[in-house]
Structures are given as structure tokens and as C-alpha cells.
Design a protein around this motif. Structure first.
Motif, PDB file in Angstrom:
ATOM      1  N   THR A  48       0.741  -1.254  -0.017  1.00 42.37           N
ATOM      2  CA  THR A  48       0.213   0.042  -0.049  1.00 42.37           C
ATOM      3  C   THR A  48       0.927   1.174   0.147  1.00 42.37           C
ATOM      4  O   THR A  48       1.852   1.360   0.594  1.00 42.37           O
ATOM      5  CB  THR A  48      -0.772  -0.063   1.158  1.00 42.37           C
ATOM      6  N   ARG A  49       0.459   2.193  -0.772  1.00 42.79           N
ATOM      7  CA  ARG A  49       1.127   3.605  -0.934  1.00 42.79           C
ATOM      8  C   ARG A  49       0.274   4.492  -0.611  1.00 42.79           C
ATOM      9  O   ARG A  49      -0.975   4.317  -0.563  1.00 42.79           O
ATOM     10  CB  ARG A  49       1.837   3.869  -2.308  1.00 42.79           C
ATOM     11  N   LEU A  50       0.977   5.827  -0.294  1.00 45.22           N
ATOM     12  CA  LEU A  50       0.214   7.040   0.097  1.00 45.22           C
ATOM     13  C   LEU A  50       0.595   8.022  -0.708  1.00 45.22           C
ATOM     14  O   LEU A  50       1.783   8.349  -0.863  1.00 45.22           O
ATOM     15  CB  LEU A  50       0.378   7.352   1.627  1.00 45.22           C
ATOM     16  N   SER A  51      -0.613   8.759  -1.228  1.00 49.90           N
ATOM     17  CA  SER A  51      -0.223  10.088  -1.818  1.00 49.90           C
ATOM     18  C   SER A  51      -1.090  11.336  -1.122  1.00 49.90           C
ATOM     19  O   SER A  51      -2.204  10.950  -0.946  1.00 49.90           O
ATOM     20  CB  SER A  51      -0.416  10.010  -3.258  1.00 49.90           C
ATOM     21  N   THR A  52      -0.463  12.342  -1.197  1.00 54.23           N
ATOM     22  CA  THR A  52      -1.247  13.539  -0.743  1.00 54.23           C
ATOM     23  C   THR A  52      -1.484  14.726  -1.489  1.00 54.23           C
ATOM     24  O   THR A  52      -0.293  14.700  -2.322  1.00 54.23           O
ATOM     25  CB  THR A  52      -0.670  13.929   0.877  1.00 54.23           C
ATOM     26  N   LEU A  53      -2.261  15.505  -1.259  1.00 53.73           N
ATOM     27  CA  LEU A  53      -2.316  16.953  -1.951  1.00 53.73           C
ATOM     28  C   LEU A  53      -2.992  17.873  -0.894  1.00 53.73           C
ATOM     29  O   LEU A  53      -4.196  17.776  -0.318  1.00 53.73           O
ATOM     30  CB  LEU A  53      -3.406  16.821  -3.043  1.00 53.73           C
ATOM     31  N   ALA A  54      -2.232  19.009  -0.538  1.00 58.04           N
ATOM     32  CA  ALA A  54      -2.668  19.980   0.252  1.00 58.04           C
ATOM     33  C   ALA A  54      -3.708  20.984  -0.783  1.00 58.04           C
ATOM     34  O   ALA A  54      -3.242  21.428  -1.713  1.00 58.04           O
ATOM     35  CB  ALA A  54      -1.575  20.933   0.540  1.00 58.04           C
ATOM     36  N   VAL A  55      -4.744  21.216  -0.127  1.00 54.49           N
ATOM     37  CA  VAL A  55      -5.760  22.084  -0.907  1.00 54.49           C
ATOM     38  C   VAL A  55      -6.342  22.855   0.454  1.00 54.49           C
ATOM     39  O   VAL A  55      -6.911  22.485   1.226  1.00 54.49           O
ATOM     40  CB  VAL A  55      -7.022  21.432  -1.431  1.00 54.49           C
ATOM     41  N   ASN A  56      -6.043  24.504   0.274  1.00 60.07           N
ATOM     42  CA  ASN A  56      -6.740  25.292   1.033  1.00 60.07           C
ATOM     43  C   ASN A  56      -6.389  24.918   2.396  1.00 60.07           C
ATOM     44  O   ASN A  56      -5.285  24.710   2.840  1.00 60.07           O
ATOM     45  CB  ASN A  56      -8.282  25.368   1.041  1.00 60.07           C
ATOM     46  N   ASP A  57      -7.413  24.990   3.420  1.00 54.33           N
ATOM     47  CA  ASP A  57      -6.932  24.457   4.857  1.00 54.33           C
ATOM     48  C   ASP A  57      -7.096  22.868   5.048  1.00 54.33           C
ATOM     49  O   ASP A  57      -7.282  22.333   6.211  1.00 54.33           O
ATOM     50  CB  ASP A  57      -7.939  25.183   5.937  1.00 54.33           C
ATOM     51  N   CYS A  58      -6.990  22.176   4.115  1.00 58.11           N
ATOM     52  CA  CYS A  58      -7.190  20.651   4.204  1.00 58.11           C
ATOM     53  C   CYS A  58      -6.259  20.053   3.388  1.00 58.11           C
ATOM     54  O   CYS A  58      -5.158  20.498   2.611  1.00 58.11           O
ATOM     55  CB  CYS A  58      -8.407  20.183   3.571  1.00 58.11           C
ATOM     56  N   ILE A  59      -6.042  18.651   3.798  1.00 55.83           N
ATOM     57  CA  ILE A  59      -5.024  17.760   3.180  1.00 55.83           C
ATOM     58  C   ILE A  59      -5.809  16.589   2.626  1.00 55.83           C
ATOM     59  O   ILE A  59      -6.658  15.950   3.478  1.00 55.83           O
ATOM     60  CB  ILE A  59      -3.948  17.267   4.128  1.00 55.83           C
ATOM     61  N   MET A  60      -5.642  16.139   1.425  1.00 57.95           N
ATOM     62  CA  MET A  60      -6.395  15.052   0.855  1.00 57.95           C
ATOM     63  C   MET A  60      -5.420  13.800   0.749  1.00 57.95           C
ATOM     64  O   MET A  60      -4.294  14.217   0.194  1.00 57.95           O
ATOM     65  CB  MET A  60      -7.175  15.266  -0.653  1.00 57.95           C
ATOM     66  N   TYR A  61      -5.786  12.612   1.213  1.00 50.54           N
ATOM     67  CA  TYR A  61      -4.855  11.372   1.082  1.00 50.54           C
ATOM     68  C   TYR A  61      -5.760  10.419   0.100  1.00 50.54           C
ATOM     69  O   TYR A  61      -6.996  10.126   0.297  1.00 50.54           O
ATOM     70  CB  TYR A  61      -4.597  10.738   2.422  1.00 50.54           C
ATOM     71  N   ILE A  62      -4.731   9.747  -0.722  1.00 46.76           N
ATOM     72  CA  ILE A  62      -5.330   8.471  -1.249  1.00 46.76           C
ATOM     73  C   ILE A  62      -4.389   7.331  -0.630  1.00 46.76           C
ATOM     74  O   ILE A  62      -3.441   7.543  -0.765  1.00 46.76           O
ATOM     75  CB  ILE A  62      -5.494   8.515  -2.694  1.00 46.76           C
ATOM     76  N   LEU A  63      -4.792   6.264  -0.371  1.00 42.55           N
ATOM     77  CA  LEU A  63      -4.274   5.150  -0.360  1.00 42.55           C
ATOM     78  C   LEU A  63      -4.261   4.060  -1.455  1.00 42.55           C
ATOM     79  O   LEU A  63      -5.666   3.999  -2.222  1.00 42.55           O
ATOM     80  CB  LEU A  63      -4.694   4.101   1.004  1.00 42.55           C
ATOM     81  N   TYR A  64      -3.412   3.603  -2.071  1.00 39.42           N
ATOM     82  CA  TYR A  64      -3.347   2.995  -3.560  1.00 39.42           C
ATOM     83  C   TYR A  64      -2.274   1.963  -3.536  1.00 39.42           C
ATOM     84  O   TYR A  64      -1.358   1.626  -2.730  1.00 39.42           O
ATOM     85  CB  TYR A  64      -3.194   3.863  -4.702  1.00 39.42           C
ATOM     86  N   HIS A  65      -2.532   0.964  -4.687  1.00 39.85           N
ATOM     87  CA  HIS A  65      -1.326   0.257  -5.140  1.00 39.85           C
ATOM     88  C   HIS A  65      -1.581   0.020  -6.345  1.00 39.85           C
ATOM     89  O   HIS A  65      -2.670   0.355  -6.915  1.00 39.85           O
ATOM     90  CB  HIS A  65      -1.419  -1.200  -4.203  1.00 39.85           C
TER      91      HIS A  65
END
Length: 339
Positions: A48-65
Motif C-alpha cells: 500500500t502506498r500513500l499520496s497527498t495533496l494540500a488544498v486550502n486548509d485541508c489535506i487530501m490522502y489516497i491509499l493506493y497500489h
């Protein structure tokens, strides 16, 4: 062009989370998020891998493979673009006000497709139809002032299809831009060739009974379902005076918190078979004040057994072997209990 099977797409992104920049979970499964926080993503032992994206006052995460870092980053940007096109901003306030719309929009794994450049093409003989019904309910002093329903049958393809569906006797309006034939009382056959993918829409002015009712004794709120219903998500917002700086809240199930920005105690639960729920709310105030605002309820039900419309038969015109999947979504567009 990259060609991916639908099953591969479903498996590549396993979870989506949105948090504040301080780490507070705003969207996603609490248990899965706790598990994610314990994973060492630098270790090659986990696929499993993790990727993140900072947007405004939040952080979005996805777990993927099963895809590389570039593809994962592209998927995050596509999810952000999809939410933007749906009128949703990734921010704490937007998540709080539109929580259930976020659930609806983020439910489908096909979000990793690029909506401007279709560089991912899905090869499948699976066809999807959604029946979406939205309640508008207003109750005051145990008297139902309004209990209406608006429904749509949505087609997620562009190939020619025949669909047969039934609606109840008390349906007030059935609208469609496509060729339709009345087979028998309340049973319609519709032929889609091209054009709008809203196959039909309908309106019921007076639904028999509201899904949830309330009785209140002092600070104890008793919410009762007309019949047991499994909610995919449900949120109940109980108003407290604006002078409240805290609240003693008790409930047997779910999670609850005081939203000091809106002055509502919010109770929510996911995948919950709802029959009855007791919620005690005792606001702690600096000065006594009365709040006359309404209680607000949001919910989403998947495959509701008592959905008003029912797809009885469907087939592609030139490919009778294609598998057609029908999913029913019932939700509250406005559900209000006046005090």
C-alpha cells in the motif's frame, strides 16, 4: 493511451481521506484512518502506498497500489477537479456544510479518470443505472407539513437501451425526453437512443409517512424510524443557543460533537440499522437563551427496499449479453423538524 479494466480501477485506490492541516479527520472511515496512521509507508513490506495533496486548509490522502507515484498524483488532481466541477470546494467549511454531497461524489472509483483528456478508457460490458430519490420533509409538533419526493433515473452510458420501470399510483409527475410507452398501469417502457442521460424524473407530493420522527422530553431527544432502515450515512443536527460554549451530549451509538461555528450538536453514524436513537443534549451557556431553530437531518440509504421507482427490466439494444447494474440511492435534500 492507458487501458484499464474496471476491476483494476476499483482496486487501485482503496481509501480516500480528507483532514484538516492539524490532522483532524473531516472525511473518511475513522478506523481505516487510524490504521493508515500506523503504517510505515517507507517500508517495502507493505504494497500500500500513500499520496497527498494540500488544498486550502485541508489535506487530501489516497491509499493506493498497483500504480506509480505520477499516476497517483494525477488521480488526486482529477478528484479535486471533479469536486470543483460538482460545485464543491475542499475546505473545512465546505465539508461541514456539504458532507453528504462529498460522500455521493467520492463514492465512485472512476474518479481517477481525466475529465478533460480521456487518457484512461474503461473496457467493460457492465452498464450502470442509478435511481436517485430525494426527500423534502418538514415536521412541526408531530404534524407533517410537507413530505415530498423527487426522483431521477440516471443512465451512465451512451449506448441504446430499453428500460422498463414502475412507479406508484400516487406519482404526480413523470417526465422524460425519450420515447416512452405505457405498458400497463404505472408500468412504463422507455427507449434511450441519445440525448439526456436522465432517462426519467418523477415527483410525489405526499409520501405516506416520514422516515424519521421525533419526540422530546426536556433535554432528551428520541428519534424513531417508521420502519427499520439501514443508513449508509446519517447525521442529525440539534440546535443549541449561540451563547453555548460547550454541551453535555450522550448517545448510545455514533459519534457527536458541538460545532461552535454553527451552534449545532452534530450526531452521525455510518452503516447503521436505525430503529430508535436517544440523544441527550444539555448545552452549557453563559446566560440562558432560547433557540427556536429547527433540527436538521441528512442521510443516504443505498438500495432502499421501499424505493418509489423500480427498474423491472433493462437491456442494451445491440448487446443483450451486457450486464446492467441498477443501484438505488435515497437521500434527504431537506429534512427539517421544527421545534
Amino acid at each position: 493511451m492507458i487501458v484499464l479494466e474496471t476491476k483494476q480501477i476499483n482496486k487501485m485506490i482503496t481509501e480516500i481521506f480528507i483532514t484538516s492541516k492539524g490532522g483532524q479527520l473531516l472525511y473518511g472511515n475513522v478506523e481505516k484512518y487510524s490504521e493508515m496512521c500506523e503504517i510505515d509507508f517507507n517500508s517495502m513490506k507493505t504494497p500500500t502506498r500513500l499520496s497527498t495533496l494540500a488544498v486550502n486548509d485541508c489535506i487530501m490522502y489516497i491509499l493506493y497500489h498497483s500504480m506509480d507515484n505520477f499516476m497517483a498524483s494525477k488521480a488526486l488532481l482529477n478528484i479535486k477537479e471533479h469536486l470543483k466541477n460538482s460545485g464543491l470546494e475542499i475546505s473545512r467549511n465546505s465539508l461541514n456544510e456539504n458532507y453528504f454531497k462529498f460522500i455521493t461524489e467520492l463514492y465512485h472509483p472512476s474518479l481517477i479518470r481525466d475529465h478533460k483528456k480521456t487518457y484512461i478508457r474503461i473496457k467493460t460490458d457492465n452498464i450502470y443505472i442509478d435511481v436517485v430519490e430525494q426527500y423534502q420533509t418538514v415536521i412541526k409538533n408531530n404534524q407533517v407539513l410537507k413530505n415530498s419526493l423527487f426522483g431521477e433515473i440516471l443512465y451512465k452510458d451512451n449506448r441504446e437501451i430499453k428500460v422498463e420501470f414502475t412507479v406508484p399510483n400516487h406519482v404526480d409527475v413523470v417526465k422524460t425526453d425519450h420515447a416512452v410507452q405505457l405498458l400497463e398501469a404505472n408500468k412504463h417502457q422507455l427507449y434511450y437512443k441519445n440525448g439526456s442521460r436522465t432517462l426519467a424524473s418523477y415527483f410525489i407530493n405526499n409520501v405516506n409517512e416520514p422516515l424519521i420522527t421525533l419526540s422530546k422530553t426536556n433535554n432528551l431527544y428520541k428519534f424513531t424510524a417508521t420502519k427499520p432502515v439501514k443508513f449508509k450515512t446519517i447525521r442529525i443536527r440539534i440546535p443549541v443557543p449561540e451563547t453555548a460554549y460547550d454541551s453535555k451530549t450522550e448517545a448510545r451509538n455514533g459519534e457527536h460533537r458541538l460545532n461552535t461555528e454553527t451552534s449545532y450538536v452534530e450526531w452521525r453514524f455510518t452503516n447503521y440499522l436505525f430503529t430508535e436513537e436517544l440523544i441527550r443534549v444539555e448545552p452549557i451557556v453563559l446566560e440562558i437563551a432560547r433557540d427556536t431553530r429547527s433540527i436538521l437531518i441528512d442521510f443516504v440509504i443505498e438500495n432502499y427496499a421501499d424505493a418509489s421507482a423500480n427498474i423491472t427490466r433493462s437491456e442494451l439494444v445491440f448487446n443483450q449479453e451486457a450486464k446492467i447494474w441498477v443501484k438505488y440511492f435515497t437521500q434527504a435534500s431537506h429534512y427539517e423538524i421544527r421545534m
